[in-house]
Design a protein around this motif. Structure first.
Motif, short mmCIF file in Angstrom:
data_model
loop_
_atom_site.label_atom_id
_atom_site.label_comp_id
_atom_site.label_asym_id
_atom_site.label_seq_id
_atom_site.Cartn_x
_atom_site.Cartn_y
_atom_site.Cartn_z
N VAL A 1 0.70 -1.21 0.25
CA VAL A 1 -0.61 0.33 0.14
C VAL A 1 0.73 1.22 0.26
O VAL A 1 0.06 2.00 -0.15
CB VAL A 1 -0.70 0.25 1.19
CG1 VAL A 1 -2.27 -1.66 0.73
CG2 VAL A 1 -0.38 0.17 2.20
N GLN A 2 2.32 1.39 0.61
CA GLN A 2 3.27 2.39 0.29
C GLN A 2 4.35 2.12 -0.03
O GLN A 2 4.80 1.01 0.76
CB GLN A 2 2.57 3.02 1.67
CG GLN A 2 3.96 4.03 1.84
CD GLN A 2 4.00 4.96 3.34
OE1 GLN A 2 4.99 4.70 3.99
NE2 GLN A 2 2.87 5.39 3.93
N VAL A 3 5.43 2.50 -0.70
CA VAL A 3 6.40 2.72 -1.28
C VAL A 3 7.22 3.91 -0.31
O VAL A 3 6.89 4.99 -0.65
CB VAL A 3 7.13 1.31 -2.63
CG1 VAL A 3 7.02 2.73 -3.59
CG2 VAL A 3 8.43 2.09 -2.86
N GLU A 4 8.15 3.18 0.09
CA GLU A 4 8.89 4.58 1.17
C GLU A 4 10.76 4.70 0.67
O GLU A 4 10.93 2.83 1.52
CB GLU A 4 8.83 4.46 2.60
CG GLU A 4 9.53 4.99 3.25
CD GLU A 4 9.87 4.96 4.42
OE1 GLU A 4 10.87 4.48 5.46
OE2 GLU A 4 9.06 4.86 5.89
N GLU A 5 10.89 5.76 0.11
CA GLU A 5 12.68 5.57 -0.45
C GLU A 5 12.83 7.14 0.61
O GLU A 5 12.15 7.55 0.82
CB GLU A 5 12.92 5.81 -1.70
CG GLU A 5 14.31 6.20 -1.72
CD GLU A 5 14.62 6.80 -3.32
OE1 GLU A 5 16.10 6.38 -3.87
OE2 GLU A 5 14.01 7.40 -4.52
N ARG A 6 14.00 6.73 1.53
CA ARG A 6 14.71 8.14 2.34
C ARG A 6 15.49 7.85 2.36
O ARG A 6 16.67 6.77 1.93
CB ARG A 6 13.43 7.10 3.94
CG ARG A 6 13.83 7.90 4.86
CD ARG A 6 13.00 7.19 6.33
NE ARG A 6 11.74 7.37 6.39
CZ ARG A 6 11.16 7.46 7.19
NH1 ARG A 6 11.70 8.70 7.55
NH2 ARG A 6 10.17 7.48 7.31
N PHE A 7 16.40 8.51 2.90
CA PHE A 7 17.42 9.11 2.68
C PHE A 7 17.86 9.38 4.03
O PHE A 7 16.49 11.34 4.15
CB PHE A 7 18.19 9.77 1.60
CG PHE A 7 18.58 9.78 0.14
CD1 PHE A 7 18.84 8.91 -0.23
CD2 PHE A 7 16.83 9.88 -0.37
CE1 PHE A 7 18.65 8.87 -1.59
CE2 PHE A 7 15.78 9.45 -1.97
CZ PHE A 7 17.13 8.53 -2.37
N VAL A 8 18.63 9.30 4.82
CA VAL A 8 18.45 9.40 6.42
C VAL A 8 20.58 10.25 6.71
O VAL A 8 21.47 9.41 5.92
CB VAL A 8 18.40 8.80 7.84
CG1 VAL A 8 18.72 9.16 8.47
CG2 VAL A 8 17.44 7.73 7.02
N ASN A 9 20.37 11.23 7.12
CA ASN A 9 21.52 12.19 7.27
C ASN A 9 22.62 10.44 8.46
O ASN A 9 21.66 10.80 9.84
CB ASN A 9 21.34 13.96 7.80
CG ASN A 9 22.72 14.17 8.75
OD1 ASN A 9 23.77 13.56 8.47
ND2 ASN A 9 22.29 15.67 8.66
N ARG B 1 10.60 10.03 0.13
CA ARG B 1 10.08 10.21 -0.75
C ARG B 1 9.26 8.85 -1.02
O ARG B 1 9.33 7.03 -0.54
CB ARG B 1 10.47 10.03 -1.84
CG ARG B 1 9.58 10.13 -2.95
CD ARG B 1 10.39 10.10 -4.47
NE ARG B 1 10.80 8.25 -4.73
CZ ARG B 1 10.99 8.09 -5.93
NH1 ARG B 1 9.72 7.44 -7.10
NH2 ARG B 1 11.97 6.62 -6.54
N ILE B 2 7.46 8.91 -0.52
CA ILE B 2 6.43 8.31 0.08
C ILE B 2 5.98 8.31 -0.95
O ILE B 2 5.30 8.93 -1.46
CB ILE B 2 5.90 8.78 1.45
CG1 ILE B 2 7.15 8.44 2.13
CG2 ILE B 2 5.43 8.05 1.61
CD1 ILE B 2 6.66 9.26 3.24
N ILE B 3 5.38 7.43 -1.78
CA ILE B 3 4.23 7.02 -3.01
C ILE B 3 3.17 5.81 -2.79
O ILE B 3 3.16 5.13 -2.48
CB ILE B 3 5.28 6.94 -4.27
CG1 ILE B 3 6.02 7.33 -4.36
CG2 ILE B 3 4.09 5.56 -5.41
CD1 ILE B 3 6.98 6.94 -5.86
N TYR B 4 2.01 5.90 -2.88
CA TYR B 4 0.95 5.12 -2.47
C TYR B 4 0.56 5.47 -4.19
O TYR B 4 0.38 6.56 -4.82
CB TYR B 4 -0.10 6.44 -1.97
CG TYR B 4 0.55 6.87 -0.72
CD1 TYR B 4 -0.02 6.26 0.85
CD2 TYR B 4 0.98 7.93 -0.67
CE1 TYR B 4 0.44 6.45 1.90
CE2 TYR B 4 1.45 8.88 0.57
CZ TYR B 4 1.54 8.12 2.21
OH TYR B 4 2.10 8.68 3.01
N PRO B 5 -0.86 4.04 -4.46
CA PRO B 5 -0.84 3.85 -5.33
C PRO B 5 -2.22 4.41 -5.21
O PRO B 5 -2.82 4.37 -4.22
CB PRO B 5 -1.57 2.28 -5.50
CG PRO B 5 -0.79 1.99 -3.90
CD PRO B 5 0.13 2.72 -3.69
N GLY B 6 -2.45 5.37 -6.61
CA GLY B 6 -3.75 5.97 -6.26
C GLY B 6 -5.15 5.07 -6.09
O GLY B 6 -6.31 5.92 -5.47
#
Length: 235
Positions: free
Chosen positions: A135-143, A216-221
């Motif tokens: 239900v959600q894909v999350e791409e994360r860049f962390v310091n 960047r978080i993406i949800y299917p419409g």
């Protein structure tokens, strides 16, 4: 022993989860629930109100209470953990870790994280599942300075949001929301059978010490709907 209003909530969630109560189905009134569970009307009202606040039920003045649309309806104006949202709906949460490692920060990432271009930052791609469905894909860049042990966590057991909230409590967040077309990579991550419009949330979060992450978080419409509430003063 659980409070009576919690028992009512559990009863309603079980009816919805089993499929006995479909979306838009009417829910028993406060009076009927109060009678069935031998509680006051106020106790029954509390159960209905709490489920309404979580967008599981919809209460219409003069009409009654109904099961909300089964689309996920989490408000994106509130920083919440997707794992908590899914569990609160009475559903099973799981995560699939696609990538977890270090990456050189390109210009856009470096600016967002307030680090030098080319600096190594933590990077993760995680798919969040509800009852086994992405239900959600999350791409994360962390310091790394804010969360040095980010790469050492098991994100099938703890979500990135939960972990970062523990080690670098959130004090500020800025985000943008836009509709995008799904790429083949997004289709693969979310197991979409065909390309469809998606909702993309870009979020930059900070703690008192500095910028923590850029996500960047993406949800299917077809599975998410944006909801929120604005409050205006009398002035």
């Amino acid at each position: 022993m659980a409070a009576k209003f919690e028992l009512i909530k559990k009863y309603i969630l079980e009816k919805i989860e089993s499929g006995e109560w479909q979306e838009n189905a009417p829910v028993p009134s406060e009076n009927k629930l109060a009678e069935e569970f031998s509680v006051s009307r106020m106790t029954a009202r509390r159960a209905l109100e709490e489920l309404s606040q979580k967008d599981i039920l919809v209460r219409t003045k003069g009409s009654g209470t109904y099961v909300a649309s089964l689309k996920s309806q989490g408000s994106m104006f509130e920083i919440r953990d997707i794992a908590d949202e899914i569990k609160e709906r009475g559903h099973e949460y799981s995560a699939t870790v696609i990538e977890l490692g270090e990456i050189d920060a390109i210009a856009a990432t470096a600016i967002a994280l307030d680090v030098k271009i080319g600096a190594q930052v933590h990077h993760s791609v995680i798919v969040h599942n509800e009852n086994g469905k992405p239900v959600q894909v999350e791409e994360r860049f962390v310091n790394p300075e804010m969360a040095p042990d980010y790469l050492g966590q098991d994100y099938t057991e703890i979500s990135p949001h939960e972990y970062l909230s523990q080690v670098a409590p959130l004090t500020e967040a800025r985000h943008t929301i836009e509709a995008i077309s799904s790429t083949q990579q997004v289709c693969d991550w979310l197991k979409l059978v065909k390309e469809e419009p998606c909702l993309q949330l870009i979020r930059r979060t900070s703690s008192k010490q500095g910028v923590v992450c850029f996500a960047r978080i993406i949800y299917p419409g077809s599975s998410y709907r944006l909801s929120g509430q604005l409050t205006f003063s009398d002035n």
